[in-house]
Design a protein around this motif. Sequence first.
Motif, PDB file in Angstrom:
ATOM      1  N   GLU A  58       2.891   2.162 -13.062  1.00 55.75           N
ATOM      2  CA  GLU A  58       3.808   2.913 -13.918  1.00 55.75           C
ATOM      3  C   GLU A  58       5.132   3.130 -13.212  1.00 55.75           C
ATOM      4  O   GLU A  58       5.176   3.400 -12.001  1.00 55.75           O
ATOM      5  N   GLU A  59       6.216   2.979 -13.974  1.00 53.57           N
ATOM      6  CA  GLU A  59       7.554   3.197 -13.421  1.00 53.57           C
ATOM      7  C   GLU A  59       8.470   3.642 -14.545  1.00 53.57           C
ATOM      8  O   GLU A  59       8.509   3.015 -15.610  1.00 53.57           O
ATOM      9  N   GLY A  60       9.189   4.726 -14.346  1.00 52.66           N
ATOM     10  CA  GLY A  60      10.088   5.225 -15.379  1.00 52.66           C
ATOM     11  C   GLY A  60       9.382   5.608 -16.661  1.00 52.66           C
ATOM     12  O   GLY A  60       9.944   5.483 -17.755  1.00 52.66           O
ATOM     13  N   GLY A  61       8.135   6.034 -16.542  1.00 50.19           N
ATOM     14  CA  GLY A  61       7.374   6.431 -17.717  1.00 50.19           C
ATOM     15  C   GLY A  61       6.767   5.277 -18.491  1.00 50.19           C
ATOM     16  O   GLY A  61       6.155   5.484 -19.532  1.00 50.19           O
ATOM     17  N   LYS A  62       6.922   4.049 -17.977  1.00 57.30           N
ATOM     18  CA  LYS A  62       6.374   2.873 -18.649  1.00 57.30           C
ATOM     19  C   LYS A  62       5.256   2.259 -17.803  1.00 57.30           C
ATOM     20  O   LYS A  62       5.394   2.132 -16.584  1.00 57.30           O
ATOM     21  N   ARG A  63       4.167   1.898 -18.459  1.00 57.92           N
ATOM     22  CA  ARG A  63       3.034   1.290 -17.766  1.00 57.92           C
ATOM     23  C   ARG A  63       3.027  -0.216 -18.028  1.00 57.92           C
ATOM     24  O   ARG A  63       3.429  -0.684 -19.104  1.00 57.92           O
ATOM     25  N   PHE A  64       2.557  -0.961 -17.055  1.00 57.34           N
ATOM     26  CA  PHE A  64       2.574  -2.422 -17.145  1.00 57.34           C
ATOM     27  C   PHE A  64       1.569  -3.005 -16.167  1.00 57.34           C
ATOM     28  O   PHE A  64       1.106  -2.327 -15.237  1.00 57.34           O
TER      29      PHE A  64
END
Length: 317
Positions: free
Chosen positions: A220-226
Motif C-alpha cells: 500500500e502506498e498513498g492509500g492505494k493497494r496493489f
Amino acid sequence: MVATIALLAGLINEPVDLSRVFSKGEKAKYSVEAVLTVEQRQMGLQTFLPNTQEIKYTFTTEVKELKGDGYCVMRYQRPTMTDILGETATSPPKTRIDKVNLDYQLTVSPINEIIDIKDLAKPDKGKAAGLRLMGLSPTARPIALDQLEQFTGEVIRLSVFMGSLESALDFAPKLPFEPVAPGGRSWERTVSYSPQRLQGSSRSAVQKVNMVYTYKGIEEEGGKRFHRVNAAIKLDTDIAPFVNEMLGMKPEQSGLKSMQLHLDANVDFDLDLNTRRTLKGAAKSKGGFKVVLTQRPNEPVEEVRLTGETLMRPVAP
C-alpha cells in the motif's frame, strides 16, 4: 486467537493468480522517462568525465479484440522519442525529437508476452526505433575492441530498458504461468544475450541474460493497494575470451587481455489488484565495463561506469 492469527497468515501467503485481464475497448497511455549517466575514463586520465542523457516517450494501447484463453489483439503506438543530451565542457544541452512512428498490431498473452507483431505503419512513414545513445570518446584501439561495441551497447540499452519491446518496460513485467505466493518461487524471462563462461569449461559462448521476477505481495502506498513484483538483472562476465575465440586469435595477437562487463538492475512494478495492469514501473541500475590490453595490463585503456533510472507510469489520454 493463535488459531486466527495462523489462519490469517496462511491467507496472506496464499498463491495468487497474476495473469493479466484484458477488456475489449480498453485504452491506456503511458509515459516512459529515463536518465542515463555515463562516466568515462581513458588511459592516462585520473578522473572520470561524466555525460548525462534523458530519454522520453509516450505510448498508447487499445484492446481491439479478445481471443480465447485470455489473449487479446491490441494496437500499440509510439509517435516520437525525445533525447536530451546534457551540457558538456564543449557544448550546451541538445534536444532531439525522433519521429519513430511505431504503429503495431500486437497479439498479447495474459502473461504480457507479445505473441505476434504486425507493422501497421506505411512503408514511407515509419522507421525503425533505435535509441541513439551518447557516443563514447574514441581512443587508440586494438583490432578486437571494435568487436565489443555490440555487447557494450546492449548493456547501455539495458541499463535504461530502451531496447526492443521485449526488453523495454512497455510490456513488463512478464507474469508467471502459475499462481505464486509472496516470497515464493521466482520466475525468469530472457531480456538479452551476452558471452558468458560455460559452466565447467574454460570456453565462453553467447548465453541468455535473464530477468528474475519475485512476487512481493500486496502493498500500500498513498492509500492505494496493489500487487508488487520485483525484477532483477545481474550480469558479470569477461567477454574477452569469447571475442578472441571468435577472431581466431590469441590475446597477444588481438591485443585484448580482458573486457569485464557488468550490470546490476532492479525494477519494482505495481500492478492493479483486479486486472494486473501495470500501474508503475521504477527501475534503477548500475553497470559498466573495463577494457584491458595486453600491452598495458596494469591500466585500463577504457573504463566506463553507467547509472540509469527509468520510470514508467500511466498518464491521462
